[in-house]
Scaffold this motif. Structure first.
Motif, PDB file in Angstrom:
ATOM      1  N   MET A  52     -53.923 -28.450-100.408  1.00 25.31           N
ATOM      2  CA  MET A  52     -54.165 -26.995-101.218  1.00 25.31           C
ATOM      3  C   MET A  52     -52.849 -26.904-102.412  1.00 25.31           C
ATOM      4  SD  MET A  52     -56.401 -24.219 -99.342  1.00 25.31           S
ATOM      5  CE  MET A  52     -55.367 -24.051 -97.998  1.00 25.31           C
ATOM      6  N   ALA A  53     -51.809 -26.901-101.705  1.00 22.83           N
ATOM      7  CA  ALA A  53     -50.304 -26.812-102.217  1.00 22.83           C
ATOM      8  C   ALA A  53     -50.397 -27.757-103.572  1.00 22.83           C
ATOM      9  CB  ALA A  53     -49.340 -26.942-101.760  1.00 22.83           C
ATOM     10  N   ARG A 376     -61.979 -30.173-115.023  1.00 24.84           N
ATOM     11  CA  ARG A 376     -63.207 -30.706-114.806  1.00 24.84           C
ATOM     12  C   ARG A 376     -63.769 -29.620-113.794  1.00 24.84           C
ATOM     13  NH1 ARG A 376     -62.135 -37.106-113.729  1.00 24.84           N
ATOM     14  NH2 ARG A 376     -61.338 -37.511-116.118  1.00 24.84           N
ATOM     15  N   ARG A 377     -65.139 -29.525-113.695  1.00 26.27           N
ATOM     16  CA  ARG A 377     -65.979 -28.510-112.737  1.00 26.27           C
ATOM     17  C   ARG A 377     -65.514 -29.016-111.363  1.00 26.27           C
ATOM     18  NH1 ARG A 377     -72.055 -28.374-115.401  1.00 26.27           N
ATOM     19  NH2 ARG A 377     -71.532 -27.387-117.406  1.00 26.27           N
ATOM     20  N   LEU A 378     -65.309 -30.230-111.094  1.00 27.07           N
ATOM     21  CA  LEU A 378     -64.908 -30.252-109.714  1.00 27.07           C
ATOM     22  C   LEU A 378     -63.470 -29.827-109.127  1.00 27.07           C
ATOM     23  CD1 LEU A 378     -65.414 -31.880-106.982  1.00 27.07           C
ATOM     24  CD2 LEU A 378     -64.594 -33.903-107.967  1.00 27.07           C
ATOM     25  N   THR A 379     -62.484 -29.912-110.273  1.00 28.15           N
ATOM     26  CA  THR A 379     -61.173 -29.572-110.300  1.00 28.15           C
ATOM     27  C   THR A 379     -61.207 -28.014-109.969  1.00 28.15           C
ATOM     28  OG1 THR A 379     -60.212 -31.375-111.347  1.00 28.15           O
ATOM     29  CG2 THR A 379     -59.040 -29.442-111.225  1.00 28.15           C
ATOM     30  N   THR A 380     -62.152 -27.480-110.843  1.00 33.70           N
ATOM     31  CA  THR A 380     -62.416 -25.712-110.818  1.00 33.70           C
ATOM     32  C   THR A 380     -62.898 -25.470-109.595  1.00 33.70           C
ATOM     33  OG1 THR A 380     -62.336 -25.491-112.986  1.00 33.70           O
ATOM     34  CG2 THR A 380     -63.197 -23.774-111.892  1.00 33.70           C
ATOM     35  N   LEU A 385     -62.117 -23.060-104.298  1.00 33.31           N
ATOM     36  CA  LEU A 385     -62.444 -22.918-102.870  1.00 33.31           C
ATOM     37  C   LEU A 385     -60.775 -22.714-102.286  1.00 33.31           C
ATOM     38  CD1 LEU A 385     -64.225 -23.374-100.564  1.00 33.31           C
ATOM     39  CD2 LEU A 385     -63.767 -25.699-100.510  1.00 33.31           C
ATOM     40  N   ALA A 386     -59.961 -23.459-102.749  1.00 32.37           N
ATOM     41  CA  ALA A 386     -58.662 -23.340-102.140  1.00 32.37           C
ATOM     42  C   ALA A 386     -57.971 -21.917-102.377  1.00 32.37           C
ATOM     43  CB  ALA A 386     -57.636 -24.304-102.938  1.00 32.37           C
TER      44      ALA A 386
END
Length: 404
Positions: A52-53, A376-380, A385-386
């Motif tokens: 996450m970091a 990107r949508r996946l990154t967001t 989530l993180a």
């Protein structure tokens, strides 16, 4: 080695400054306690927190590179004068709480190594940290990055020496990768690990370190090239930080499990000396001193940045750094219990995490802010989530702390 790779290697460095926040004395205490009390149970928490970091710190660096403004400046430019002042108060409070923990760690290290009283150790820690930042002011960010990298290497030797003398069983380490808890106290420690891993001041600072696009080093590189180099920078820096945190937990799990006294750094040092060896304990104390000094430097720099970005006051950098640093010195000079002060500092840090992480995710997901470099949508989705997990775990940390 290709010319592209060589050029990208010259751009590495900012993430290593931010990574110091992930191996500060607060992390040392939390990871040693987790290993000594629960063995390998929380290995998976350190791995997850580090992943996450990586994402959060990359987004912070990306925001600075693309917009040429730090996270604090971006937020400050979008709110009223009153809201900006209140936002600065909480961000400055985070930096002060951070330096409190770092200065205490450095003071303890000076005491363990040289027997000096904690107040004097605190003054020495602060003085050396200010000298480190002054060198960076005089010779540039690149020199500061190399100094911090030297501290990180010193910390690595000291914190990982115990694993060489008393290595953990590979099978038990692998079992620790399976997510599970062992009672409410393990949840409390897991929340502390996450809270001590994703540090708000490191999020603020990293974006400011990349806001000038690395100065002369980056002037002939495109934003896309800079982002590619930044991904390498963040991954390498946080792999190192994650290895150090994991190494501390594994050392405690393999050699100190079930033993009383690991809830304080001084107590853990005594146990390391008796159970693993005097030499390992000496290296541990030296690494702790490096951790305290370097993380105090980073905390003070973060406080100076948020004050510069969010207030209209034209103060010299050294003055802004002292404003962050002085309260930590006062706490120790007044004789306040260091362990209690550390607990309070971690509570303050927990409360500040949403104010750094949530705006960061929102800004980097905004096309109006980031243009073609919007997430990107996946990154967001992963960042959201993180952020939600980090905030939730810190709410749990606060509740369990006060409930206890």
């Amino acid at each position: 080695m290709t010319q592209v790779l060589r050029r990208r290697l010259t751009l590495l460095g900012p993430a290593f400054i931010a990574a110091v926040a992930y191996v500060d004395p607060g992390n040392v205490a939390t990871n040693l306690t987790a290993g000594a009390r629960f063995g390998y149970t929380l290995v998976w928490v350190i791995v997850l927190a580090n992943l996450m970091a990586v994402l959060i710190q990359y987004l912070s660096a990306k925001l600075g590179l693309v917009t040429r403004r730090s996270l604090a400046a971006q937020v400050g430019g979008r709110v009223s004068v009153r809201a900006r002042f209140l936002y600065w108060l909480q961000a400055e409070g985070i930096a002060i709480a951070t330096d409190l923990a770092e200065v205490i760690g450095g003071a303890i290290a000076f005491h363990l190594l040289f027997g000096v009283p904690l107040p004097l150790g605190a003054l020495l820690t602060a003085a050396v940290a200010m000298i480190v930042l002054a060198v960076g002011d005089r010779w540039g960010q690149g020199v500061l990055e190399r100094i911090i990298l030297g501290f990180l290497l010193l910390i690595a030797v000291g914190f990982l020496a115990g694993l060489v003398v008393g290595p953990p069983p590979a099978g038990e380490v692998a079992q620790g990768l399976v997510p599970r808890f062992d009672g409410a106290e393990s949840v409390l420690l897991a929340s502390g690990i996450v809270g001590a891993t994703v540090m708000p001041h490191a999020v603020y600072l990293h974006s400011s370190l990349t806001a000038d696009r690395l100065g002369a080093r980056g002037e002939h590189s495109s934003v896309r090239d800079l982002l590619a180099a930044t991904r390498i920078d963040v991954v390498l820096a946080l792999i190192l930080a994650g290895m150090l945190n994991l190494g501390l937990l594994l050392m405690a799990a393999a050699n100190l499990q079930g033993m009383p006294g690991t809830d304080t750094i001084a107590g853990a040092h005594d146990l390391i000396s008796s159970e693993i060896g005097v030499g390992v304990a000496l290296l541990f104390a030296v690494a702790l001193l490096g951790s305290g000094i370097s993380s105090t430097s980073v905390g003070s720099a973060a406080g100076a940045e948020v004050m510069r970005a969010l207030t209209p006051w034209s103060l010299k950098p050294v003055t802004r750094r002292l404003i962050t640093l002085v309260p930590a010195l006062v706490v120790l000079l007044l004789g306040i219990d260091p362990t209690r002060a550390l607990v309070v500092s971690q509570v303050v840090l927990s409360m500040g995490i949403p104010f750094a992480v949530v705006p960061l995710v929102w800004l980097t997901a905004s096309r109006a802010v980031m243009g073609e470099y919007v997430n990107r949508r996946l990154t967001t989705a992963l960042a959201s989530l993180a952020a939600a997990a980090i905030v939730a775990l810190n709410v749990v940390l606060l509740w369990l702390t006060f409930a206890g």
